[in-house]
Design a protein around this motif. Structure first.
Motif, PDB file in Angstrom:
ATOM      1  N   GLY A  58      35.932  45.671  41.362  1.00 49.26           N
ATOM      2  CA  GLY A  58      37.098  46.547  41.393  1.00 49.26           C
ATOM      3  C   GLY A  58      37.351  47.231  42.718  1.00 49.26           C
ATOM      4  O   GLY A  58      38.202  48.115  42.807  1.00 49.26           O
ATOM      5  N   CYS A  93      37.726  53.278  43.558  1.00 51.33           N
ATOM      6  CA  CYS A  93      38.373  52.206  42.791  1.00 51.33           C
ATOM      7  C   CYS A  93      37.330  51.448  41.974  1.00 51.33           C
ATOM      8  O   CYS A  93      37.593  51.063  40.825  1.00 51.33           O
ATOM      9  CB  CYS A  93      39.108  51.239  43.728  1.00 51.33           C
ATOM     10  SG  CYS A  93      40.572  51.932  44.515  1.00 51.33           S
ATOM     11  N   HIS A 125      37.184  51.026  37.923  1.00 49.10           N
ATOM     12  CA  HIS A 125      37.010  49.708  37.314  1.00 49.10           C
ATOM     13  C   HIS A 125      35.807  49.687  36.361  1.00 49.10           C
ATOM     14  O   HIS A 125      35.871  49.105  35.275  1.00 49.10           O
ATOM     15  CB  HIS A 125      36.831  48.667  38.420  1.00 49.10           C
ATOM     16  CG  HIS A 125      36.563  47.291  37.937  1.00 49.10           C
ATOM     17  ND1 HIS A 125      37.562  46.460  37.486  1.00 49.10           N
ATOM     18  CD2 HIS A 125      35.401  46.592  37.811  1.00 49.10           C
ATOM     19  CE1 HIS A 125      37.026  45.304  37.112  1.00 49.10           C
ATOM     20  NE2 HIS A 125      35.721  45.360  37.308  1.00 49.10           N
ATOM     21  N   SER A 126      34.723  50.329  36.783  1.00 48.69           N
ATOM     22  CA  SER A 126      33.489  50.309  35.989  1.00 48.69           C
ATOM     23  C   SER A 126      33.555  51.198  34.752  1.00 48.69           C
ATOM     24  O   SER A 126      32.866  50.938  33.758  1.00 48.69           O
ATOM     25  CB  SER A 126      32.305  50.751  36.853  1.00 48.69           C
ATOM     26  OG  SER A 126      32.105  49.841  37.896  1.00 48.69           O
ATOM     27  N   PRO A 164      36.606  52.375  32.886  1.00 49.01           N
ATOM     28  CA  PRO A 164      38.051  52.468  32.661  1.00 49.01           C
ATOM     29  C   PRO A 164      38.465  53.455  31.560  1.00 49.01           C
ATOM     30  O   PRO A 164      39.571  53.992  31.598  1.00 49.01           O
ATOM     31  CB  PRO A 164      38.449  51.045  32.278  1.00 49.01           C
ATOM     32  CG  PRO A 164      37.203  50.434  31.729  1.00 49.01           C
ATOM     33  CD  PRO A 164      36.086  51.068  32.506  1.00 49.01           C
ATOM     34  N   CYS A 210      44.256  51.443  44.710  1.00 45.67           N
ATOM     35  CA  CYS A 210      43.981  50.505  43.610  1.00 45.67           C
ATOM     36  C   CYS A 210      44.932  50.724  42.449  1.00 45.67           C
ATOM     37  O   CYS A 210      44.502  51.087  41.353  1.00 45.67           O
ATOM     38  CB  CYS A 210      42.517  50.613  43.173  1.00 45.67           C
ATOM     39  SG  CYS A 210      41.941  52.279  42.804  1.00 45.67           S
ATOM     40  N   ASN A 252      44.173  49.237  38.925  1.00 45.13           N
ATOM     41  CA  ASN A 252      43.117  49.773  38.045  1.00 45.13           C
ATOM     42  C   ASN A 252      43.686  50.804  37.110  1.00 45.13           C
ATOM     43  O   ASN A 252      44.472  51.594  37.373  1.00 45.13           O
ATOM     44  CB  ASN A 252      41.977  50.393  38.863  1.00 45.13           C
ATOM     45  CG  ASN A 252      41.076  49.343  39.457  1.00 45.13           C
ATOM     46  OD1 ASN A 252      41.117  48.184  39.068  1.00 45.13           O
ATOM     47  ND2 ASN A 252      40.246  49.726  40.389  1.00 45.13           N
TER      48      ASN A 252
END
Length: 150
Positions: free
Chosen positions: A63, A103, A107-108, A110, A147, A150
């Motif tokens: 991400g 970002c 992503h990790s 969410p 990002c 995301n």
């Protein structure tokens, strides 16, 4: 012949010439000639290699977006400065790097906004400590400019 081969050949010839010569010491024995260190090869610009691609692909998988273009970076820096000039504090590359890492956090995690905000607060705090409200604004600037997917 290219420059590297020419430089290497010159070093080999110089070394051969020096080893063929010796000097007599007072006691009549020959001392070994000292060989100078080899000349450094001429520097050439390093272009990205296929070995760099796994890092970029690993970042993308986690991400982390690529570095932004100049226009995007300028908008991002302006957004951070509007929150607090202490965030960037003249270190734009560091602010971009921290934003890209954020970002990765988005992503990790969410579905964990609290984790995203707290990690952002910790990541951007240094000499200046930021609170959760400021971290929420920093996080929004990161999402908007670095990002948005995301």
């Amino acid at each position: 012949m290219n420059r590297t081969a020419t430089a290497l050949l010159a070093v080999v010839i110089a070394a051969a010439g020096l080893t063929a010569c010796g000097s007599d010491d007072k006691d009549g024995s020959k001392s070994a000639a000292k060989t100078p260190p080899p000349a450094a090869a001429p520097s050439t610009p390093v272009s990205p290699t296929p070995a760099d691609k796994p890092l970029a692909s690993a970042e993308a998988k986690n991400g982390v977006p690529p570095k932004p273009d100049a226009a995007t970076q300028a908008k991002y820096i302006r957004a951070l400065d509007a929150i607090s000039p202490a965030i960037v504090n003249g270190k734009e590359d560091r602010a971009v790097s921290r934003g890209r890492d954020t970002c990765g956090t988005i992503h990790s995690f969410p579905n964990d906004r609290a984790k995203q905000v707290d990690t952002t607060r910790q990541r951007f705090s240094g000499a200046t400590q930021f609170n959760a409200v400021q971290a929420e604004k920093i996080l929004a600037a990161v999402q908007t400019h670095l990002c948005p997917k995301n």
